[in-house]
Design an enzyme around this catalytic site. Sequence first.
Site, PDB file in Angstrom:
ATOM      1  CD  GLU A 197      -2.732  -1.351  -0.042  1.00  0.00           C
ATOM      2  OE1 GLU A 197      -2.968  -0.349  -0.756  1.00  0.00           O
ATOM      3  OE2 GLU A 197      -3.124  -2.490  -0.353  1.00  0.00           O
ATOM      4  CD  GLU A 225      -1.725  -4.006  -7.581  1.00  0.00           C
ATOM      5  OE1 GLU A 225      -1.415  -4.877  -6.733  1.00  0.00           O
ATOM      6  OE2 GLU A 225      -2.470  -3.035  -7.331  1.00  0.00           O
TER       7      GLU A 225
END
Length: 486
Positions: free
Chosen positions: A257, A286
Site C-alpha cells: 500500500e 499496481e
Amino acid sequence: MSAYTELMAFQRQTEALGQVAGRLGWDQVTMMPDGAADQRAEEFAAMEGVLHARRTDPRIGAWLGKIEAGGLDDVAAANLRHIARSYERSQRVPAKLAEALAKLSSQAQRIWSEARAKEDVAAFLPALEEMIVLKREEATALANGGNAYDALLDDYEPDTSGDDVAATFDAMRPRLVALRDKVMGAEQPAPLSHDFDEQKQMRLARALAKTFGYDMSQGRLDKAVHPFSSGSGQDVRITTRTALNDPFNCIYSTIHETGHACYEQNIAPEHLLTPLGAGVSLGVHESQSRIYENQLGRSRAFTGWLFGQMKDAFGDFGVADEEVFFRTVNRLNKGYIRTEADEVQYNLHIMLRFDLERDVLAGKLEARDLEEAWNTRFEADFGYAVDRPSNGLLQDVHWSCGLWGYFPTYALGNVYAGCLYEALRVARPNLDTELAAGELAGATGWLREAVQVHGGLYKPRDLIERASGQAPGEAPLLSYLDSKFG
C-alpha cells in the site's frame, strides 16, 4: 477568462468533491461506527448524484467545443483528453443508476464483511445478485453496442480489452504453472511458528512505510479487513492488517500500500486537483505497489536488512540466519488468499477471477452459480479444494463494492513492474548494496521520476514504455520469476 480556464476551475471543484467522497469510503472501513451504515449509504448516493451532475454538466461540452486543441501544451492537451473521456462516458450512465450503484456499494460492503465473518455465502447472495444486475446495466450503457466487459475494464485500464488481457494470460499461464510445480516439488522452508505482538507489528509497519518514502505528515496508517490506499496529493491514507502468527501479512501489505500511496504523494504538485493529479491507471498503480513489495521488498538484499529489523522488534523468532529468512519470506505454499499468495502463484488467482467476471458479464454465470464455479476452477488450477467461503468466493471485497473489471489490473501491474525492474537495475547498478543497507531512496527516487511524478500526463502503456525503454510485455516478469525461483 478563456474557455480552458473556466473548464479547469470547474474541474478543480469536481476533483475536490471526488476526494471528499473517497474520504467517506476510507472512514467507512476504518473509523465509522457500525450503526451508521445505512446513513452512510445515503451519503454516498447523495455525493455520487452531485458528482454525476457535474461530470455531465452541459457546460463541459460547450467549453470543450470552444477550445482550440492546436494551441495547447502537453499538460493542457492531457487534461482535455481526460475530461472529454469522462464527459462522454458519464453521459452514457443515467444519474439514477450511478446513485443506485453508489448506495448499493456502500451497503454491500457491510453485508459482505458480515457474511465473510460468518462464512455465510447465502447472506451475501441477494446483494451480489443486485450488484450484478446494476453492473450489467452500467456495462451495457457504457459499451454503447460494444463489449460489456471491455466497457468496465476501460474504467481501470484505458485502451485495453479483455481479449488483450486474455492473450497475455494465455502466454503467462503455462510458464507460471511449470515454475510453480517445479518449486513446489522441492523442499520449502518451514513457516514462522512464533507469536508476534500486533502493536510491535504496527510500529515496524510504520517504520517500513517511512523507509520506502511514505510521508506521514500527509498520510496515516490504520487497520482494515482488506488493506487499501485512499486519496491523492496532500492527503493519502493507507491501511494494513495484522495476524498474531504471521507478521509478513502486515509487513508486505504495508509495503504494497505504500507503493500506491507514494505514487499519489509524488505526483507533480501542479497537477493537484486536476485530471492529471492521480495515477493514470490501476495497472500502472499496481506496478508501483508490486515493485515496492516484491522486486524490492522481497529481494535477497532487502530481506537481509529486514531480518535485522525483525530481530530488533521481536527478538529471536526462530529463523537461523538471513538466507533462511529470505527463503521463508519467499516460500511457495498451498494457500487460498490472493493477497497472501507468493509471486509465482499470484497471477493464477487473478486469471481465475478474470474468467469468472467475463462469464458473469456475458450472462453465462449468475450470482447463485459463482461459489460452485469458483470452487471448481480453484481446485482445477491449484490442485486442492476450497475449505471455506472466506478462502473462496468471500475473500475479496471488490465485487461487493462494484469493482467489476478491476482484477486484471493486478496482473497487468506485475507485467509493468517486470519491465520497470529491468530498467531500474540498469539505472541503479549498485541497487543490491543500497537495499542491503535499508536505503530505498535510490530505487524509489528513480520510480518517482520515471513514473510517479507524471500522474495522468501520459497514457498507461506509453508511460511504461517511456520509463522502461520497451513496450510492455510479460517476458521481463517471467524472466525475473524464473531467475529468482527457478
